[in-house]
Write a protein that holds these residues in place. Sequence first.
Motif, PDB file in Angstrom:
ATOM      1  N   LEU A  34      35.477  37.281  27.147  1.00  0.00           N
ATOM      2  CA  LEU A  34      35.483  38.010  28.166  1.00  0.00           C
ATOM      3  C   LEU A  34      34.313  37.600  29.206  1.00  0.00           C
ATOM      4  O   LEU A  34      34.541  37.808  30.311  1.00  0.00           O
ATOM      5  CB  LEU A  34      35.859  39.524  27.782  1.00  0.00           C
ATOM      6  CG  LEU A  34      35.805  40.715  28.904  1.00  0.00           C
ATOM      7  CD1 LEU A  34      36.972  40.547  29.915  1.00  0.00           C
ATOM      8  CD2 LEU A  34      35.264  42.046  28.463  1.00  0.00           C
ATOM      9  N   ALA A  35      33.198  37.887  28.765  1.00  0.00           N
ATOM     10  CA  ALA A  35      32.076  37.573  29.438  1.00  0.00           C
ATOM     11  C   ALA A  35      31.892  36.298  30.037  1.00  0.00           C
ATOM     12  O   ALA A  35      31.799  36.256  31.353  1.00  0.00           O
ATOM     13  CB  ALA A  35      30.783  37.810  28.527  1.00  0.00           C
ATOM     14  N   ARG A  37      34.589  34.335  30.939  1.00  0.00           N
ATOM     15  CA  ARG A  37      35.754  34.215  31.806  1.00  0.00           C
ATOM     16  C   ARG A  37      35.178  34.986  33.320  1.00  0.00           C
ATOM     17  O   ARG A  37      35.299  34.492  34.356  1.00  0.00           O
ATOM     18  CB  ARG A  37      37.063  34.665  31.389  1.00  0.00           C
ATOM     19  CG  ARG A  37      38.316  34.885  32.411  1.00  0.00           C
ATOM     20  CD  ARG A  37      39.516  35.280  31.795  1.00  0.00           C
ATOM     21  NE  ARG A  37      40.041  34.409  30.809  1.00  0.00           N
ATOM     22  CZ  ARG A  37      40.277  34.471  29.825  1.00  0.00           C
ATOM     23  NH1 ARG A  37      39.880  35.769  29.026  1.00  0.00           N
ATOM     24  NH2 ARG A  37      40.684  33.273  28.914  1.00  0.00           N
ATOM     25  N   ALA A  38      34.431  36.011  33.029  1.00  0.00           N
ATOM     26  CA  ALA A  38      34.066  36.824  34.259  1.00  0.00           C
ATOM     27  C   ALA A  38      33.067  36.228  34.996  1.00  0.00           C
ATOM     28  O   ALA A  38      32.971  36.327  36.268  1.00  0.00           O
ATOM     29  CB  ALA A  38      33.548  38.293  33.519  1.00  0.00           C
ATOM     30  N   ALA A  39      32.140  35.611  34.307  1.00  0.00           N
ATOM     31  CA  ALA A  39      31.186  34.785  34.872  1.00  0.00           C
ATOM     32  C   ALA A  39      31.630  33.602  35.733  1.00  0.00           C
ATOM     33  O   ALA A  39      31.210  33.411  36.708  1.00  0.00           O
ATOM     34  CB  ALA A  39      30.133  34.319  33.596  1.00  0.00           C
ATOM     35  N   THR A  41      34.492  33.364  36.987  1.00  0.00           N
ATOM     36  CA  THR A  41      35.458  33.908  37.947  1.00  0.00           C
ATOM     37  C   THR A  41      34.426  34.424  39.303  1.00  0.00           C
ATOM     38  O   THR A  41      34.608  33.936  40.338  1.00  0.00           O
ATOM     39  CB  THR A  41      36.227  35.112  37.741  1.00  0.00           C
ATOM     40  OG1 THR A  41      37.130  34.639  36.748  1.00  0.00           O
ATOM     41  CG2 THR A  41      37.063  35.631  38.796  1.00  0.00           C
ATOM     42  N   HIS A  42      33.237  35.100  38.756  1.00  0.00           N
ATOM     43  CA  HIS A  42      32.488  35.469  39.546  1.00  0.00           C
ATOM     44  C   HIS A  42      31.548  34.321  40.450  1.00  0.00           C
ATOM     45  O   HIS A  42      31.468  34.334  41.686  1.00  0.00           O
ATOM     46  CB  HIS A  42      31.465  36.334  39.006  1.00  0.00           C
ATOM     47  CG  HIS A  42      30.277  36.906  39.719  1.00  0.00           C
ATOM     48  ND1 HIS A  42      30.339  38.022  40.645  1.00  0.00           N
ATOM     49  CD2 HIS A  42      28.979  36.465  39.960  1.00  0.00           C
ATOM     50  CE1 HIS A  42      29.196  38.121  41.299  1.00  0.00           C
ATOM     51  NE2 HIS A  42      28.248  37.234  41.002  1.00  0.00           N
ATOM     52  N   GLN A  45      33.582  32.415  43.120  1.00  0.00           N
ATOM     53  CA  GLN A  45      33.745  32.846  44.501  1.00  0.00           C
ATOM     54  C   GLN A  45      32.795  32.534  45.645  1.00  0.00           C
ATOM     55  O   GLN A  45      33.263  32.369  46.726  1.00  0.00           O
ATOM     56  CB  GLN A  45      33.532  34.449  44.176  1.00  0.00           C
ATOM     57  CG  GLN A  45      34.524  34.995  43.629  1.00  0.00           C
ATOM     58  CD  GLN A  45      34.521  36.605  43.263  1.00  0.00           C
ATOM     59  OE1 GLN A  45      33.819  37.196  43.996  1.00  0.00           O
ATOM     60  NE2 GLN A  45      35.503  37.232  42.412  1.00  0.00           N
ATOM     61  N   VAL A  85      26.438  35.872  32.343  1.00  0.00           N
ATOM     62  CA  VAL A  85      26.966  36.431  30.861  1.00  0.00           C
ATOM     63  C   VAL A  85      25.577  37.185  30.119  1.00  0.00           C
ATOM     64  O   VAL A  85      25.839  38.434  29.543  1.00  0.00           O
ATOM     65  CB  VAL A  85      27.316  35.113  30.008  1.00  0.00           C
ATOM     66  CG1 VAL A  85      27.172  35.550  28.538  1.00  0.00           C
ATOM     67  CG2 VAL A  85      28.464  34.698  30.421  1.00  0.00           C
ATOM     68  N   ARG A  88      24.982  40.814  32.217  1.00  0.00           N
ATOM     69  CA  ARG A  88      26.071  41.826  32.105  1.00  0.00           C
ATOM     70  C   ARG A  88      26.555  41.933  30.728  1.00  0.00           C
ATOM     71  O   ARG A  88      26.986  43.062  30.531  1.00  0.00           O
ATOM     72  CB  ARG A  88      27.112  41.361  33.159  1.00  0.00           C
ATOM     73  CG  ARG A  88      26.578  40.977  34.607  1.00  0.00           C
ATOM     74  CD  ARG A  88      27.308  42.142  35.547  1.00  0.00           C
ATOM     75  NE  ARG A  88      26.968  42.063  36.795  1.00  0.00           N
ATOM     76  CZ  ARG A  88      27.881  41.738  37.810  1.00  0.00           C
ATOM     77  NH1 ARG A  88      29.100  41.648  37.560  1.00  0.00           N
ATOM     78  NH2 ARG A  88      27.280  41.550  38.842  1.00  0.00           N
ATOM     79  N   TYR A  89      26.536  40.980  29.819  1.00  0.00           N
ATOM     80  CA  TYR A  89      27.163  41.187  28.409  1.00  0.00           C
ATOM     81  C   TYR A  89      26.214  40.948  27.293  1.00  0.00           C
ATOM     82  O   TYR A  89      26.475  41.104  26.307  1.00  0.00           O
ATOM     83  CB  TYR A  89      28.374  40.484  28.646  1.00  0.00           C
ATOM     84  CG  TYR A  89      29.498  40.709  29.293  1.00  0.00           C
ATOM     85  CD1 TYR A  89      30.427  41.456  29.001  1.00  0.00           C
ATOM     86  CD2 TYR A  89      29.269  40.038  30.444  1.00  0.00           C
ATOM     87  CE1 TYR A  89      31.370  41.783  29.768  1.00  0.00           C
ATOM     88  CE2 TYR A  89      30.554  40.543  31.328  1.00  0.00           C
ATOM     89  CZ  TYR A  89      31.462  41.377  31.079  1.00  0.00           C
ATOM     90  OH  TYR A  89      32.602  41.456  31.922  1.00  0.00           O
TER      91      TYR A  89
END
Length: 185
Positions: A34-35, A37-39, A41-42, A45, A85, A88-89
């Motif tokens: 999850l971390a 993937r979020a990183a 994606t972020h 951008q 990562v 945030r995680y």
Amino acid sequence: MPNYRRAKLPGGTYFLTQVTHHRQPWLITDIARLALRAAITHVRQKYPFTIDAFVLLPDHFHCLWTLPEGDSDLSTRLRLIKTFVTKRYGSELEINADISTSRQKRQERNLWQIRFWEHLIRDDRDFGKHCDYIHYNPVRHRLCSVPQDWKFSTIHRLMAGGVYPPNWGMGENAKRNNYCLWYHR
């Protein structure tokens, strides 16, 4: 601090390997996936790139990234992903390992190896070779018997898209057939 020289080609495609600190096997946990993937994606951008191939293993990942035309800044992208990562995680990942004095001075955590390995892809044949390497890697590490059994890989997307045949990586068909050759632009 050493000044590492990296190949830079605007709009280039790169093979990357990033390893966890002391090869701790945390990358395939639910929170780590999850971390990451979020990183990604972020970071994409602000700093876009295409993920051509990816495999996530317990203690490292391999990927092929293509950068936009006019952009060769691979290092910033990977640094920002690792930082995201970690910040945030990092505490949720609950990695129990000592942080060295030098890392403490630089306010670094114990999630990632500081350096990463990269290779600038030279041509379509080189792309195919590295794409196949990525997708066969879980078999090489004895995490599965055929690439299709490893769920943390883009092999499934590429098979669905017709890049790889359904039996790729099985028996004599394994890793010798450079199927990804025509996939690269």
